[in-house]
Design a protein around this motif. Structure first.
Motif, PDB file in Angstrom:
ATOM      1  N   LEU A 187       0.819  -1.206   0.000  1.00 45.67           N
ATOM      2  CA  LEU A 187       0.000   0.000   0.000  1.00 45.67           C
ATOM      3  C   LEU A 187       0.856   1.260   0.000  1.00 45.67           C
ATOM      4  N   GLY A 188       2.047   1.188   0.574  1.00 47.70           N
ATOM      5  CA  GLY A 188       2.977   2.306   0.448  1.00 47.70           C
ATOM      6  C   GLY A 188       3.371   2.514  -1.004  1.00 47.70           C
ATOM      7  N   CYS A 189       3.637   1.417  -1.703  1.00 42.41           N
ATOM      8  CA  CYS A 189       3.959   1.503  -3.134  1.00 42.41           C
ATOM      9  C   CYS A 189       2.782   2.089  -3.912  1.00 42.41           C
ATOM     10  N   LEU A 190       1.571   1.662  -3.575  1.00 43.60           N
ATOM     11  CA  LEU A 190       0.393   2.173  -4.261  1.00 43.60           C
ATOM     12  C   LEU A 190       0.264   3.686  -4.095  1.00 43.60           C
ATOM     13  N   LEU A 191       0.396   4.203  -2.886  1.00 44.39           N
ATOM     14  CA  LEU A 191       0.254   5.636  -2.645  1.00 44.39           C
ATOM     15  C   LEU A 191       1.314   6.432  -3.407  1.00 44.39           C
ATOM     16  N   ARG A 192       2.533   5.932  -3.442  1.00 42.82           N
ATOM     17  CA  ARG A 192       3.588   6.645  -4.177  1.00 42.82           C
ATOM     18  C   ARG A 192       3.276   6.709  -5.667  1.00 42.82           C
ATOM     19  N   LEU A 193       2.844   5.582  -6.221  1.00 44.56           N
ATOM     20  CA  LEU A 193       2.545   5.558  -7.657  1.00 44.56           C
ATOM     21  C   LEU A 193       1.325   6.410  -7.985  1.00 44.56           C
ATOM     22  N   LEU A 194       0.327   6.415  -7.117  1.00 42.35           N
ATOM     23  CA  LEU A 194      -0.838   7.260  -7.354  1.00 42.35           C
ATOM     24  C   LEU A 194      -0.448   8.738  -7.367  1.00 42.35           C
TER      25      LEU A 194
END
Length: 286
Positions: free
Chosen positions: A160-167
């Motif tokens: 989810l950390g990866c998701l927030l960064r990519l978003l």
């Protein structure tokens, strides 16, 4: 066993000498759950077996040099055992899970820590995306935006950390992770985060990101990963470091979708969420 591993019981099978043959001879060859206790009646370990007789006889016959340090320590403390027969091995697994969660024996590790279960809150509106990560559903929020629960501290927070960064990168059309907010570049994923849409020209609002995000978190479609890759790359020639960084992050959310979200979609069986005390049992049944 390693030559350096100390022996915690004598060269002969200790349990047979200590407990006698009678308790073992009565054990049936059926699936079930067994429990070991110390001299004070404290529970040491809960285990399941496809064949109780075979499993308990393996402890009865154990000698130094044949078992691990953990098993040596355990056998050195056992003063009694009990067992429960079950119709099938799956029933034994379910019962073992419940006993471990309820009593947390010191020699069991799996399924003891309920704090490793997370719910995820994703609420998009015209202003931005509100994100929350929690071990319980917050009363002041709309329940329909909560998803989960998902098991595993590291897998959940990393993905989810990866998701927030990519978003963030997709929304603000940046490719260099050094330009991310400080809160997103910390080792731990924030438990709460607000991602405002780009007011000048929001890719999220113009390309239907909220719908893609909903399908992704529900485990119904992984098109979100392709959307992120396209939005961030968008024909740009990325330096090697940035490309490797992007590929790692995309791999993380793809793996999370495959291992957690897609499987969770099957387990829910039409429900919105799975309670913490249900998840382990559902995983066993699956």
């Amino acid at each position: 066993m390693d030559a350096q591993t100390p022996s915690f019981f004598s060269a002969e099978p200790l349990l047979e000498r200590r407990l006698g043959r009678g308790p073992f001879d009565a054990v049936p060859s059926v699936p079930g759950v067994y429990r070991f206790y110390d001299r004070n009646g404290n529970l040491l370990y809960v285990g399941k077996a496809k064949n109780l007789r075979t499993r308990l006889f393996s402890y009865k016959r154990a000698k130094p040099g044949q078992v691990s340090r953990k098993v040596s320590e355990l056998i050195g403390q056992i003063r009694s055992f009990v067992y429960v027969e079950t119709p099938t091995e799956k029933d034994a697994l379910l019962l073992e899970n419940r006993m471990i969660r309820g009593e947390r024996p010191p020699y069991n590790h799996a399924n003891k820590e309920t704090e490793t279960y997370y719910f995820v809150y994703l609420r998009p509106d015209n202003e931005g995306l509100e994100f929350r990560l929690a071990m319980r559903i917050h009363k002041e929020t709309d329940p329909k935006y909560w998803h989960g629960c998902y098991k595993g501290h590291a897998p959940v927070r990393q993905a989810l950390g990866c998701l927030l960064r990519l978003l963030w990168m997709a929304e603000y059309e940046i490719t260099d992770p050094m330009h991310l907010p400080v809160k997103l570049n910390r080792n731990l994923t924030p438990m709460r985060f607000a991602l405002p849409w780009n007011t000048s020209a929001s890719p999220a609002l113009t390309t239907g990101l909220p719908d893609l995000l909903e399908l992704w978190i529900r485990g119904e479609d992984d098109e979100l990963t392709d959307w992120l890759a396209v939005q961030i790359e968008a024909g740009r020639h990325l330096p090697p470091f940035q490309r490797l960084w992007l590929e790692y992050h995309l791999d993380q959310i793809t793996g999370f979708y495959r291992k957690k979200l897609s499987r969770h979609h099957t387990l829910r069986n039409g429900r919105n969420r799975i309670a913490q005390d249900e998840l382990d049992d559902l995983l066993v049944k699956a």
